[in-house]
Design a protein around this motif. Structure first.
Motif, short mmCIF file in Angstrom:
data_model
loop_
_atom_site.label_atom_id
_atom_site.label_comp_id
_atom_site.label_asym_id
_atom_site.label_seq_id
_atom_site.Cartn_x
_atom_site.Cartn_y
_atom_site.Cartn_z
N PRO B 232 0.78 -0.85 -0.13
CA PRO B 232 0.23 -0.11 0.50
C PRO B 232 0.86 0.93 -0.06
N ILE B 233 0.61 2.37 -0.64
CA ILE B 233 1.37 3.58 -0.87
C ILE B 233 1.52 3.97 0.29
N ASN B 234 1.22 3.83 2.34
CA ASN B 234 1.45 4.40 2.82
C ASN B 234 2.81 3.98 3.63
N SER B 235 2.66 2.74 2.84
CA SER B 235 3.78 1.62 3.59
C SER B 235 4.92 1.61 2.59
N ALA B 236 4.69 1.82 1.02
CA ALA B 236 6.13 2.12 0.62
C ALA B 236 6.33 3.18 0.47
N LEU B 237 5.74 4.02 0.38
CA LEU B 237 6.41 5.06 0.25
C LEU B 237 7.05 5.83 1.30
N THR B 238 8.10 5.31 1.77
CA THR B 238 8.76 6.15 3.37
C THR B 238 10.10 6.34 2.93
N GLU B 239 10.48 7.28 3.92
CA GLU B 239 11.67 7.84 4.40
C GLU B 239 12.87 6.54 3.89
N LYS B 240 12.71 5.90 4.53
CA LYS B 240 13.72 5.12 4.63
C LYS B 240 13.95 3.64 3.05
N ASN B 241 12.78 4.05 2.09
CA ASN B 241 13.18 3.39 1.14
C ASN B 241 13.09 4.33 -0.17
N LEU B 242 12.42 5.58 -0.30
CA LEU B 242 13.11 6.50 -0.89
C LEU B 242 14.43 7.03 -1.02
N ARG B 243 15.33 6.19 0.41
CA ARG B 243 17.02 6.82 0.60
C ARG B 243 17.28 5.57 -0.04
N ILE B 244 16.69 4.56 -0.41
CA ILE B 244 17.12 3.66 -1.07
C ILE B 244 17.01 4.36 -2.90
N LEU B 245 16.43 4.48 -3.16
CA LEU B 245 16.18 4.88 -4.68
C LEU B 245 17.03 5.70 -4.75
N TYR B 246 16.68 7.30 -3.75
CA TYR B 246 17.20 7.91 -4.78
C TYR B 246 18.36 8.34 -3.56
N PRO B 247 19.24 7.54 -3.15
CA PRO B 247 20.54 8.19 -2.02
C PRO B 247 21.12 9.05 -1.59
N GLY B 248 20.86 10.03 -3.51
CA GLY B 248 22.00 11.83 -3.81
C GLY B 248 21.15 12.23 -2.57
N CYS B 249 20.13 12.53 -2.45
CA CYS B 249 18.34 13.36 -2.08
C CYS B 249 18.55 12.81 -0.75
N GLU B 250 18.18 14.26 0.28
CA GLU B 250 17.35 14.73 0.79
C GLU B 250 16.47 14.99 1.05
N LEU B 251 15.22 13.71 1.80
CA LEU B 251 12.91 13.52 1.33
C LEU B 251 13.11 13.82 2.83
N ASN B 252 11.80 14.48 2.70
CA ASN B 252 10.99 14.05 3.96
C ASN B 252 9.74 14.08 3.32
N VAL B 253 8.75 13.06 3.83
CA VAL B 253 7.59 12.08 3.38
C VAL B 253 6.65 13.12 4.60
N SER B 254 5.57 14.08 4.26
CA SER B 254 4.21 13.85 5.63
C SER B 254 3.20 13.53 4.65
N ASN B 255 2.05 13.95 4.82
CA ASN B 255 1.05 13.63 4.38
C ASN B 255 0.21 14.69 3.73
N SER B 256 -0.42 14.58 2.94
CA SER B 256 -1.49 15.39 2.48
C SER B 256 -2.21 15.94 3.12
N PRO B 257 -2.67 17.57 3.08
CA PRO B 257 -3.17 17.88 3.18
C PRO B 257 -5.08 17.43 3.55
N PHE B 258 -5.16 16.97 2.11
CA PHE B 258 -6.70 16.64 1.73
C PHE B 258 -6.97 15.65 1.09
N THR B 259 -6.12 14.38 1.71
CA THR B 259 -6.09 12.92 1.43
C THR B 259 -5.61 12.05 2.29
N GLY B 260 -4.57 12.86 3.06
CA GLY B 260 -3.67 12.01 3.77
C GLY B 260 -2.91 10.87 2.71
N ALA B 261 -2.94 10.91 1.85
CA ALA B 261 -1.58 10.44 1.04
C ALA B 261 0.23 10.99 1.19
#
Lengths: 315, 274
Positions: B232-261
């Motif tokens: 599910p998108i909420n458990s897959a799109l995490t900072e930990k996973n994204l760091r593996i995908l894009y190791p050169g980038c500073e990333l932060n994951v928050s929730n959309s104010p509209f949908t919580g995505a």
């Protein structure tokens, strides 16, 4: 995009063809031709012009879909030159009895050149224009080999080579012309009967695969059919360029690119165009005759440039 | 009543030359699913979709480094004709282009060619199918326009309509949402949502993570041909996973104010210089 009703376009093509045919019988190198001359020379010649025009235009439209490249046609891709080379070598080796006259060896020549083009087209990073350049080079190679072969085999052979290289409809005989028309109509019907596979190729082979077309099989079939058409045209009339380019582009403007309407339109207008071009070739410099390939190139080469540059302008 | 998934992709590996483009990737799709396929350039996203859609021939699976099983409702795809496969799965290319004059309606009509290649087409039922597909994709009003006069977003709608006319219930959209303004993105998103609720299954390749998380219910993350996460998108799109995908980038994951995505914020290159 407004399109006219295909019926009117077909009808106009038919009328143009009939008018050119009638004029071809009336006018020629001799001003007061008697009925015998008309029956023996002009009727077969106009029939052959119709068959070859129909065939080269259909082959042009088919090759354009096959390579998803609007600049393709038998002459510019060098396939005509492969067919002519095959015919000349075949007749020199005395293989006429074995391979259905010159057509058989011309077919082998056309098929061989087509094979080389496909190998080139499937190399990585080959653009539409570089494929075309490869075809033009292949054409030069075939034509030079043909001229060389003819010059070596006979001191006056180079005159004969010109007939192959520039196109010549004067060898038409009634039986041969009727056979050409009949075989063209048959081959055209075979291609037309599966015209949707050609449609699917319009956006490239990968796209056709995604649409569920068995591209490998379709490609083989179309290569064989179009090589056969080119072989029949070239062995009867030499290499006549640009008809296969000009006519499909003209027809697409009126009936669109889907082959159900395009192929019949191209066939009718192709017959009309070459009959008309041959009439001009015979009459323009009376009493001498121009090779018909000179007339088609005079119109076709500028059209080729126009198609190429227009394509560039709208990327 | 079948418990077999609509589409099952199991252990697909693909080698091109010496490069292992895909390394044992698996996922399943059910009706109504929208799966986002995410990963950096060259991670094998397009190859995966093309292999499943049969554009990269499945018989290559017998070669070393290439293998995998693809099942449609339990039926093995390698034994299915290209025509039948195309009536289940459609690959929608990043851009639908023709070198020839072709109206939008004619382009969609090409989609129906796979059903009856030996007829010359244009029957009433096909015309009706084309119209229905174009209306579903909000592009019926574009029908008489030539493909190359349409904008990128409009062409994408036509491309989706074509795959629906093809009869496919599984749509693979390769970069469908890129090069498009917000209005067109919203429009395509609306079309995708309505298709999913009609029972279509959609795989969405996207570089824009936030756009993907807006429309997709689940995600498959790929890096260098390997599966990093699936779920599910909420458990897959995490900072930990994204760091593996894009190791050169500073990333932060928050929730959309509209949908919580989950929404990803990009904070530039990572200071540790990786």
């Amino acid at each position: 995009m407004k399109r006219s009703n295909p019926k009117w376009f077909f009808l106009a093509g038919l009328l143009t063809w009939l008018a050119s045919f009638a004029l071809s019988l009336r006018f020629g190198a001799v001003v007061d031709a008697d009925w015998k001359l008309i029956a023996q020379l002009r009727i077969p010649r106009a029939l052959l012009a119709s068959a070859v025009g129909m065939g080269l235009s259909t082959a042009g439209a088919t090759l354009q879909a096959l390579f998803s490249n609007p600049l393709c046609e038998p002459y510019t891709l060098g396939i005509s030159s492969g067919a002519a080379l095959g015919a000349v070598i075949g007749s020199a080796l005395g293989l006429q009895w074995l391979l259905a006259g010159l057509t058989g060896s011309a077919f082998i020549g056309a098929l061989a050149f087509m094979g080389v083009l496909f190998v080139i087209a499937h190399r990585p990073n080959v653009s539409n224009l570089s494929l075309l350049l490869a075809g033009v080079m292949l054409g030069f190679l075939g034509s030079s080999l043909l001229a060389l072969w003819m010059a070596l085999s006979d001191p006056e052979g180079i005159q004969g080579a010109l007939v192959w290289l520039l196109g010549d409809l004067s060898r038409a005989r009634l039986s041969g012309s009727v056979a050409s028309i009949a075989s063209m109509l048959g081959l055209l019907a075979l291609i037309w009967s599966r015209s949707r596979e050609l449609d699917a190729l319009l956006m490239g082979e990968e796209d056709a695969l995604g649409l569920g077309v068995a591209v490998q099989t379709v490609r083989k079939r179309l290569i064989i059919l179009s090589s056969l058409i080119i072989a029949i045209c070239v062995s009867a009339a030499g290499m006549i360029g640009f008809i296969g380019l000009v006519v499909p582009h003209f027809a697409r403007r009126f009936v669109g690119s889907l082959h159900r309407s395009l192929l019949p339109a191209v066939a009718i207008w192709g017959a009309a165009a070459l009959t008309l071009a041959d009439l001009v070739a015979r009459v323009a410099t009376r009493p001498y005759e121009l090779p018909v390939g000179v007339v088609t190139a005079l119109i076709g080469a500028p059209v080729f440039l126009w198609v190429m540059l227009r394509k560039r302008a709208t990327p | 009543m079948s418990t077999k998934p609509l589409l099952g992709v199991y252990g697909v590996s693909y080698r091109f030359g010496s490069k292992q483009v895909l390394d044992s990737v698996s996922f399943e799709l059910e009706r109504g699913d929208i799966l986002a396929l995410l990963g950096p350039n060259g991670s094998g996203k397009s190859t995966l979709l093309k292999a499943v859609a049969g554009i990269i021939p499945l018989h290559r699976f017998r070669q070393p480094g290439c293998e995998g099983v693809i099942r449609y409702l339990g039926q093995d795809f390698t034994h299915v004709s290209s025509r039948e496969r195309a009536s289940h799965v459609a690959y929608v290319p990043p851009d639908l282009r023709a070198e020839f004059p072709l109206s939008a309606e004619e382009a969609v009509l090409l989609g129906t060619s796979c059903h009856s290649p030996s007829t010359t087409g244009g029957s009433r039922s096909e015309e009706a199918a084309v119209r229905k597909a174009m209306e579903l994709c909000l592009c019926w009003h574009l029908r008489t326009q030539d493909l190359h006069t349409l904008s990128g977003g409009e062409r994408q709608l036509v491309a989706i309509a074509r795959s629906i006319a093809q009869g496919a219930r599984i749509l693979f959209l390769d970069e469908a949402l890129s090069r498009m303004d917000l209005n067109h993105q919203a429009e395509i998103g609306k079309v995708l949502k309505s298709l999913a609720s009609d029972g279509y299954a959609i795989v969405l390749v996207a570089h824009d993570l936030n756009l993907a998380s807006e429309w997709a219910g689940s995600a498959l993350l790929l890096r260098a041909g390997k599966q990093v996460a699936l779920g599910p998108i909420n458990s897959a799109l995490t900072e930990k996973n994204l760091r593996i995908l894009y190791p050169g980038c500073e990333l932060n994951v928050s929730n959309s104010p509209f949908t919580g995505a989950p929404k990803v914020f990009f904070g530039g290159a990572r200071p540790d210089g990786r």
